[in-house]
Enzyme design. Sequence first.
Site, PDB file in Angstrom:
ATOM      1  N   LEU A 113       0.862  -1.180   0.000  1.00  0.00           N
ATOM      2  CA  LEU A 113       0.000   0.000   0.000  1.00  0.00           C
ATOM      3  C   LEU A 113       0.896   1.227   0.000  1.00  0.00           C
ATOM      4  O   LEU A 113       1.793   1.332   0.849  1.00  0.00           O
ATOM      5  CB  LEU A 113      -0.885   0.028   1.251  1.00  0.00           C
ATOM      6  CG  LEU A 113      -1.798  -1.170   1.498  1.00  0.00           C
ATOM      7  CD1 LEU A 113      -2.497  -1.025   2.851  1.00  0.00           C
ATOM      8  CD2 LEU A 113      -2.808  -1.317   0.381  1.00  0.00           C
ATOM      9  N   CYS A 114       0.682   2.120  -0.953  1.00  0.00           N
ATOM     10  CA  CYS A 114       1.446   3.375  -0.972  1.00  0.00           C
ATOM     11  C   CYS A 114       1.241   4.054   0.381  1.00  0.00           C
ATOM     12  O   CYS A 114       0.110   4.335   0.781  1.00  0.00           O
ATOM     13  CB  CYS A 114       0.959   4.267  -2.101  1.00  0.00           C
ATOM     14  SG  CYS A 114       1.682   5.919  -2.057  1.00  0.00           S
ATOM     15  N   ILE A 115       2.325   4.297   1.090  1.00  0.00           N
ATOM     16  CA  ILE A 115       2.215   4.814   2.451  1.00  0.00           C
ATOM     17  C   ILE A 115       1.523   6.176   2.495  1.00  0.00           C
ATOM     18  O   ILE A 115       0.688   6.424   3.357  1.00  0.00           O
ATOM     19  CB  ILE A 115       3.587   4.847   3.166  1.00  0.00           C
ATOM     20  CG1 ILE A 115       3.390   5.119   4.653  1.00  0.00           C
ATOM     21  CG2 ILE A 115       4.544   5.817   2.492  1.00  0.00           C
ATOM     22  CD1 ILE A 115       4.614   4.832   5.493  1.00  0.00           C
ATOM     23  N   ALA A 123      -2.173   5.571   1.721  1.00  0.00           N
ATOM     24  CA  ALA A 123      -2.791   4.809   2.804  1.00  0.00           C
ATOM     25  C   ALA A 123      -3.033   5.677   4.035  1.00  0.00           C
ATOM     26  O   ALA A 123      -4.127   5.648   4.616  1.00  0.00           O
ATOM     27  CB  ALA A 123      -1.922   3.608   3.161  1.00  0.00           C
TER      28      ALA A 123
END
Length: 131
Positions: free
Chosen positions: A79-81, A84
Site C-alpha cells: 500500500l502506498c504509504i 494509505a
Amino acid sequence: MPLSYALLVLAGPASGHSSLTAARFARALLARGHHLQRVFFLDNGTLTGLASAVTPQDEQGALEQWVQLAAEHQTELILCISSALKRGLLDSTEATRHERPAATAHPAFELGGLGLLVEAAQTADRLVTFG
C-alpha cells in the site's frame, strides 16, 4: 519462458471493480506460469487493504482475493504509504507513530513508498495498471 509482472492498482473498491479485475488478471497470469513479484496499491486502491471492510454476502470481496493470492504465491502486497495514511490505513508501526489505538491495514499488506513501485517496474518484464 515465464514473464515477471508487477501490477499497479489505482482505483479503489468504492469507485469500481479495478481491484477485483486486477486480482482475476493476476490469477490468470499465475495460472500460465508467470511470476507476480509485487502488487502496488495507490490512491483509492489502498482501500483494498482495509482490514475492517465487510463484503456483502452477494458480492465478491477484493481483500480476500488478494490475501489468498499473496499467501499462495508469496506476492508482495504494498500500500502506498502516503495514499494509505491519507485514507486511515495504518500498520502497527504507523499506528504507534501517529498515536492511534490500532492498525487498520490487513496484515497481508505492507506500507511502502513509491520506490518499491519503481523497483518492481525496473525488475519486472511487464508493468500492468488497473484503474
